[in-house]
Scaffold this motif. Structure first.
Motif, PDB file in Angstrom:
ATOM      1  N   PHE A 121     -21.252 -33.546   2.700  1.00  0.00           N
ATOM      2  CA  PHE A 121     -19.966 -33.115   3.251  1.00  0.00           C
ATOM      3  C   PHE A 121     -19.994 -32.869   4.758  1.00  0.00           C
ATOM      4  CE2 PHE A 121     -19.959 -32.060  -1.232  1.00  0.00           C
ATOM      5  CZ  PHE A 121     -18.773 -32.647  -1.641  1.00  0.00           C
ATOM      6  N   ALA A 122     -21.174 -32.994   5.370  1.00  0.00           N
ATOM      7  CA  ALA A 122     -21.276 -32.748   6.810  1.00  0.00           C
ATOM      8  C   ALA A 122     -20.351 -33.642   7.642  1.00  0.00           C
ATOM      9  CB  ALA A 122     -22.734 -32.900   7.269  1.00  0.00           C
ATOM     10  N   ARG A 140     -16.253 -31.383  10.435  1.00  0.00           N
ATOM     11  CA  ARG A 140     -16.625 -31.355  11.848  1.00  0.00           C
ATOM     12  C   ARG A 140     -15.912 -30.216  12.564  1.00  0.00           C
ATOM     13  NH1 ARG A 140     -15.261 -36.546  10.754  1.00  0.00           N
ATOM     14  NH2 ARG A 140     -13.336 -36.397  11.969  1.00  0.00           N
ATOM     15  N   PRO A 141     -16.609 -29.477  13.404  1.00  0.00           N
ATOM     16  CA  PRO A 141     -15.987 -28.375  14.162  1.00  0.00           C
ATOM     17  C   PRO A 141     -14.822 -28.878  15.007  1.00  0.00           C
ATOM     18  CG  PRO A 141     -18.383 -28.275  14.326  1.00  0.00           C
ATOM     19  CD  PRO A 141     -18.062 -29.572  13.673  1.00  0.00           C
ATOM     20  N   GLY A 142     -13.734 -28.140  15.030  1.00  0.00           N
ATOM     21  CA  GLY A 142     -12.572 -28.495  15.841  1.00  0.00           C
ATOM     22  C   GLY A 142     -11.650 -29.511  15.213  1.00  0.00           C
ATOM     23  N   GLN A 191      -6.890 -37.326   5.943  1.00  0.00           N
ATOM     24  CA  GLN A 191      -8.237 -36.803   6.124  1.00  0.00           C
ATOM     25  C   GLN A 191      -9.045 -36.952   4.836  1.00  0.00           C
ATOM     26  OE1 GLN A 191      -9.605 -35.581   9.049  1.00  0.00           O
ATOM     27  NE2 GLN A 191      -7.717 -36.362   9.958  1.00  0.00           N
ATOM     28  N   GLN A 192     -10.261 -37.401   4.982  1.00  0.00           N
ATOM     29  CA  GLN A 192     -11.130 -37.698   3.849  1.00  0.00           C
ATOM     30  C   GLN A 192     -11.957 -36.473   3.470  1.00  0.00           C
ATOM     31  OE1 GLN A 192     -13.265 -41.337   4.438  1.00  0.00           O
ATOM     32  NE2 GLN A 192     -14.739 -40.957   2.792  1.00  0.00           N
ATOM     33  N   TRP A 248     -11.014 -30.229   4.299  1.00  0.00           N
ATOM     34  CA  TRP A 248     -11.466 -28.911   3.858  1.00  0.00           C
ATOM     35  C   TRP A 248     -10.784 -27.789   4.619  1.00  0.00           C
ATOM     36  CZ3 TRP A 248     -13.632 -28.998  -0.646  1.00  0.00           C
ATOM     37  CH2 TRP A 248     -14.225 -30.195  -1.075  1.00  0.00           C
ATOM     38  N   GLU A 249     -10.451 -28.027   5.858  1.00  0.00           N
ATOM     39  CA  GLU A 249      -9.691 -27.024   6.612  1.00  0.00           C
ATOM     40  C   GLU A 249      -8.290 -26.865   6.026  1.00  0.00           C
ATOM     41  OE1 GLU A 249     -13.174 -28.027   8.687  1.00  0.00           O
ATOM     42  OE2 GLU A 249     -11.569 -29.398   8.032  1.00  0.00           O
ATOM     43  N   HIS A 250      -7.722 -27.969   5.544  1.00  0.00           N
ATOM     44  CA  HIS A 250      -6.410 -27.890   4.905  1.00  0.00           C
ATOM     45  C   HIS A 250      -6.509 -27.138   3.568  1.00  0.00           C
ATOM     46  CE1 HIS A 250      -2.256 -28.829   4.278  1.00  0.00           C
ATOM     47  NE2 HIS A 250      -2.481 -29.598   3.213  1.00  0.00           N
TER      48      HIS A 250
END
Length: 470
Positions: free
Chosen positions: A107-108, A112-114, A98-99, A119-121
């Motif tokens: 950063f949009a 992305r939702p879902g 993941q980039q 960034w979620e990591h």
């Protein structure tokens, strides 16, 4: 019937104890600078001893299960700060492919939702650290990348970071990243100020290049809460063609000098060695056939820095900082998998320093070399002392005989202990009169037998005479 009721009662107690929440450091309030500007404490006055680890590539190299394993082990060994790189390159990718970013610093597309993206990591890492009572010191972007980010992009990135992590309790911000402080100054200022505008509640520092301190460039910045220096990985007299030296010849390993350099600046700010020589890394970094720094070396850096006046210390290991594993291209001759490196002696010995410092009154402690009577030694014979009002600690790396002025603390009689920093064992040596006294250690000269002398006013009871470990 009584037996059944007793078993039920014991079971209920067990459930209650198991369900009891574990107290986290920030339960004592946010971290702040102490009133004497030397230490970090919590809002309710609870001391905070920073015991950090350089986990630079943690966001990129570890998956979720490995993150949990690593941070759990860190907590068990007493580490409470992880220094990580958020962005190591443009673009940066994690273990899931993941980039995190691109050259536009928009950063949009990467949040992305879902989607469990980069960034979620990173969010998961922060939360897993929090569950273990560990702070994440976020180095926002490695210093060599600053030339690819202009002031506007830096401000945009700072706003993104500050807004995303301002509500996390365990964040410490790090600007810079192994870079001279006069490189990219405008962008560093823009990044720092944007973060602080979005998140005024977390502390911030600057991680500089080896053999330099942030105090030389940023001590007067309103965004800099505490100073950091990188004493680096050179041995005495080792230059390797560096042209950026700002220190005297043959002082490369004297990390205590950077403490002195930092605290002489006004206004006074807390200071820490954020990157000393790593365990199991070649001396000088670049010649992989060179001797490697050992556990006694990392102990020396830690005790010298803290006894010279640092509010804590950051450890490092060649394999852990890059999370070396089979199949990964190694830097600096790393050979050991990171999980095996966590068994190395230096890694497991840092907790004894933390325990030692927290045994005594925290904020009153000062570095005071007047404790050493007579001529102090040079290089490895340098003896460094720190004290409070009624206790003193002296670190002797080489094992040479030393004279200690016991009159620098209160009490007509002093109880004396010797601590072995390799395993935390204590030996009570007896009660002595209040005078200059010569002490010798129980180890051979320069054979990894460093010791800490502890002297306490005999009216105080910080340690018991029959206590065998710190």
């Amino acid at each position: 019937m009584k037996r059944i009721l007793l078993l039920v009662f014991i079971t209920l107690i067990g459930f209650t104890l198991q369900a009891a929440p574990v107290k986290k450091p920030w339960d004592n309030g946010r971290l702040k600078v102490s009133d004497n500007h030397r230490y970090l404490i919590h809002e309710n006055g609870t001391p905070f001893f920073w015991l950090g680890n350089t986990a630079w590539l943690l966001p990129e190299r570890l998956n979720r299960d490995e993150v949990e394993f690593y941070l759990t082990r860190e907590q068990e060994e007493g580490y409470n700060v992880e220094q990580i790189q958020v962005l190591n390159a443009i673009p940066t990718y994690n273990i899931y492919g993941q980039q995190a970013n691109d050259a536009s610093f928009n950063f949009a597309p990467f949040t992305r939702p879902g989607n469990y993206g980069y960034w979620e990591h990173l969010d998961y890492i922060v939360d897993m650290a929090a569950s273990n009572g560990i702070y994440i010191a976020m180095d926002c972007i490695w210093g060599s990348m600053i030339k690819q980010m202009n002031e506007k992009q830096a401000a945009n990135y700072g706003k993104f970071l500050g807004e995303r992590y301002r509500d996390k309790p365990n964040i410490i911000w790090m600007i810079g990243g192994d870079i001279m402080g006069d490189k990219g100054t405008a962008s560093w200022d823009a990044l720092a100020r944007a973060i602080k505008k979005a998140d005024p509640n977390h502390l911030m520092t600057f991680h500089p290049r080896g053999r330099t301190t942030s105090a030389w460039w940023y001590n007067d910045r309103e965004w800099l809460d505490f100073n950091m220096f990188q004493s680096g990985h050179r041995r005495y007299g080792q230059r390797n063609g560096d042209g950026d030296y700002t220190i005297k010849d043959n002082t490369e390993e004297d990390n205590w000098r950077y403490v002195d350099m930092s605290i002489e600046k006004a206004p006074l700010k807390p200071v820490i060695d954020g990157e000393p020589s790593y365990e199991d890394i070649p001396q000088g970094l670049h010649d992989f056939s060179a001797p490697r720094w050992q556990d006694y070396d990392v102990r020396r850096y830690a005790y010298w820095a803290v006894f010279a006046g640092c509010f804590g210390h950051t450890y490092g290991h060649n394999s852990i900082m890059q999370f070396m594993r089979p199949g990964v291209l190694a830097s600096f001759g790393a050979e050991k998998p990171w999980w095996e490196a966590m068994k190395d002696p230096g890694y497991q010995q840092m907790k004894y320093l933390k325990r030692l410092i927290l045994t005594f009154p925290f904020e009153e402690r000062i570095s005071d070399q007047r404790v050493i009577a007579g001529q102090n030694g040079e290089r490895y014979d340098r003896v460094i002392a720190t004290r409070g009002n009624d206790y003193l600690l002296v670190y002797n790396y080489s094992g040479k005989p030393m004279q200690v002025d016991l009159t620098t603390i209160s009490g007509q009689k002093k109880n004396i202990w010797q601590m072995n920093p390799s395993d935390g064992t204590l030996t009570y040596l007896g009660e002595v009169d209040n005078r200059v006294t010569e002490f010798t250690t129980d180890g051979a000269y320069l054979r990894g037998s460093d010791r800490v002398l502890i002297a306490i006013d005999s009216n105080k009871s910080y340690l018991r005479k029959d206590q065998t470990t710190i």
